[in-house]
Every structure is written in C-alpha cells, then in structure tokens.
Design an enzyme around this catalytic site. Structure first.
Site, short mmCIF file in Angstrom:
data_model
loop_
_atom_site.label_atom_id
_atom_site.label_comp_id
_atom_site.label_asym_id
_atom_site.label_seq_id
_atom_site.Cartn_x
_atom_site.Cartn_y
_atom_site.Cartn_z
N ASN A 147 28.40 26.74 12.91
CA ASN A 147 29.36 26.49 11.83
C ASN A 147 30.62 27.34 11.97
O ASN A 147 31.35 27.53 11.00
CB ASN A 147 28.71 26.70 10.46
N ARG A 285 32.02 38.89 5.53
CA ARG A 285 31.01 39.46 4.66
C ARG A 285 31.70 40.30 3.60
O ARG A 285 32.66 41.04 3.89
CB ARG A 285 29.98 40.30 5.43
N HIS A 333 29.58 30.80 -1.48
CA HIS A 333 29.50 30.92 -0.03
C HIS A 333 29.21 29.54 0.57
O HIS A 333 28.07 29.16 0.80
CB HIS A 333 28.41 31.91 0.36
#
Length: 390
Positions: A147, A285, A333
């Site tokens: 991805n 992150r 997310h």
C-alpha cells in the site's frame, strides 16, 4: 494445527457491503522497482471487496479451515478482558493491520507462549515490540510495498487540500454558503513551493515522483542517500538530517518508520525551525510528532496546517486534541487501506501464511524480524532500542 488470531477493524455502521461503487480493479503485477505483487497459491476473495473489516476476514477463513487450522477474527483489541487478550495466550499467529493495530507489547508477547509469527497486513510493524519479538524468537513479517502507492497518493491529496484550503471551502458548500472570500483567505498555489520528505523510501520516493509535475522544488533526507541518477531526474536536494532540511521547506511530509531514532522527532524545537506558515503532513506514525507541540504550533499560527491519518493511540479518543486543533486535515488511519490496497495486503498475508505453514522461506522483502534479529526489510528500515543506544 495452528491457531491464527486476526484483529481487524469493525464493519461499516450500516452493515457489511452488498454492493460496491466499482466493478473491478486495475491489474497491477509489479511495483516500481520491479518487485512483484503478492503471489499466493490461491485466493478466496473478490478484489475490490472490503477485506480489512471483521466480516471480510482478509479472505482467509476457507483457506485456513480447509487445512484444519483455527481462525479467530475480532475487532476487540483493547481494555481489560478484550477478545484479543483472551485469545492471545495460545495463538500461534497474530495478524493485525496498522490502521487498527493490536499492540503486541513486551508483556503480551511474554504471555503469548505459543506465538511464533506476527503478520502486519499492510506495512509498518511498530505496533510490535521488536526487541521482545527478537528476544522470544517471534518472526515478524509485513506485506512490503502493498500500500505504499496508496499512502503516497494520500499524501499528495492532503498536501493539496491544506495548501488550497479545500476542506473549509467544501464545508461552505455543505452549509449552503457561497463565501468566496472566506474560502480563499487561506488558499495558495503549490507551484514554486519547496517540498521536503523525511525519508525517501518506497513511500517518500513515490511522493516526490508524484509532486514533481507540480513544478515544486523537491528536498529529502534519508539515512540511505538515493542514487545520483534519481536525484538528477527529480531535481532533488539532499539534506543530511531533518533539522537541516525543514527550515527550507514550505511543505514537509513525514514518510519514515517509527523507531527509537524517529520517535518524538517533530517537537517544539524542530517545529520552531520550520518556516512560519509551513504545512506538515504525517501519514507515517503519530509518535514521530509530539502531540502537544503540533497543537501549539497550529493554535499559535506557526504552522499553517497539519494533516495526516496516524494517531496515538489508535483509535483516538473523542477528546484527542488533534480532533479539535485549527487548520487540520486529519482522517482516521485510512491512507493504506483503500479497497485496491486491501486486495494486495490480503493476498500478501496469505502468501506469508502459506510459506510459514508449509515450512518454506518467507520472502526476504516481507521480513522484519527473523531468527532472533532484524531481517530483510526490517534490517534496512528499523532499529532496535539496543541499536539506538550503541
């Protein structure tokens, strides 16, 4: 026989889909650079269907149960008495997605007496305590590159959305207004801006390639410098560190893995060196940024905008400050969990399982930890606490 414990996000609020917006997906056999897309022996799902939620089961149930293995799928992963904690002690394999991570802490790994393999259905395995995995000889694998382009597209979308002030302008339409001055008072062109990426691996480099046609000046920092031919092709300016790069940039995008060297990197001090009015994009992150420092920089006007889809913890609580800070473009997310990406990471998860169950080598590019050490992609992208201290 193996017990496979799979943690996935919950189904849509109105139920698992019975139809989809599109009938098919473009066929992609190779990623940039030549790595092939996942090549399992077979699949039991329809590409383009919702596979990453509980009812989708990553298309694994028929495959595993036909071989006599047990599959437990849940979205209940946090809190005392969660299904994840109840099922973990005798699980041989744990599968989790970065978008709904089952945090495999050192304490949980110690309790998981049978655990031999932790798979990230996606990319980014920082929800696994890699030091503990190494100590307990747990193999950690992820579906590298599955991805990366999905995330790179999300970065470009968020960059344009912030700079062009798209989200507030769209809200005026939803609210029935036609307030052009309000919409354009914070809207600029990306053309001519300086854009830099922290890390230029698969995602960072894909972002740079996609932004090049916008006639921007491109910068990057990475502990592995790109080949000179790539720098020349894209007109890249290399910087030895993020601290050196960010003062030059109007837009900074973070595309680095989370490890001891990057945790807390964007704190008050580093953000203060950025241009006033710069934009910060973080689809890597959340813990690479200091939560409160970002909030302060937006409220004080030093940053013009912040966008990303990574939070800590995940899911973020309703009182998380990133939900209410001004001039943000946050999403859950989702950047790497498009239906297109799901087909690849579901296939890659099955490929990893086939290799492990059959006793054949897992692809080197999928490995993060193996045989008690960082391996494959992990050796290139991550560092352990011990390495950070040395």
């Amino acid at each position: 026989m193996a017990k496979v414990l799979c943690v996935l996000y919950a189904d849509p609020v109105d139920g698992y889909p019975t139809s989809y917006a599109r009938d098919d997906l473009p066929r992609i056999d190779q990623y940039p650079g030549g790595q092939s897309t996942p090549t399992p022996q077979g699949t039991d799902f329809t590409p383009g269907h919702l596979l990453g939620s509980v009812s989708g089961e990553l298309g694994l149930r028929r495959f595993l149960e036909s071989r006599g293995h047990t599959l437990v799928v849940t979205s209940d992963k946090d809190g005392a008495g969660s299904v994840f904690d109840r099922e973990l002690p005798d699980a041989d394999v744990v599968i989790s997605q970065p978008f709904w991570p089952a945090y495999l802490t050192a304490e949980r790994i110690t309790r998981a007496r049978n655990l031999k393999l932790a798979i990230t259905a996606g990319i980014g395995s920082d929800h696994v305590d890699l030091d503990a995995a190494i100590a307990h000889d747990v193999t950690v694998a992820e579906v590298t590159y599955c991805n990366s382009i999905s995330v790179a597209e999300h970065v470009v979308m968020m960059t344009l959305s912030l700079v062009r002030n798209y989200l507030p302008a769209h809200q005026w339409v939803l609210d029935g207004g036609w307030n052009i001055a309000d919409c354009v008072a914070r809207s600029y062109d990306v053309e001519g801006m300086n854009v830099g990426t922290v890390a230029a691996g698969r995602i960072g480099l894909a972002v740079l390639r996609r932004l090049k046609p916008f006639d921007v000046r491109l910068h990057y920092t990475d502990r592995h410098r790109l080949p000179e031919s790539v720098e020349n092709e894209l007109g890249l300016t290399f910087h030895a560190s993020a601290a050196e790069m960010v003062p030059h940039c109007d837009v900074v995008t973070i595309n680095a893995p989370l490890h001891p060297e990057t945790e807390g990197m964007f704190d008050d001090d580093l953000i203060a060196t950025m241009k006033r009015g710069a934009y910060l994009i973080n689809t890597a992150r959340a813990k690479i940024c200091d939560l409160d420092a970002v909030d302060r920089a937006l409220r004080g006007g030093h940053l013009a905008g912040y966008a990303g889809d990574v939070w800590y913890p995940q899911p973020a609580g309703p009182d998380h400050p990133w939900r209410t800070m001004p001039h943000h473009g946050m999403t859950p997310h989702i950047s790497g969990s498009s239906l297109s990406a799901q087909a690849r990471y579901a296939a890659g998860t099955r490929e990893i399982l086939e290799s492990w169950l059959d006793g054949t080598p897992i692809r080197d590019e999928y490995l993060i930890v193996d045989k008690g050490t960082l391996a494959g992609t992990g050796a290139h992208s991550y560092s352990t606490t011990a390495q950070a201290r040395s």
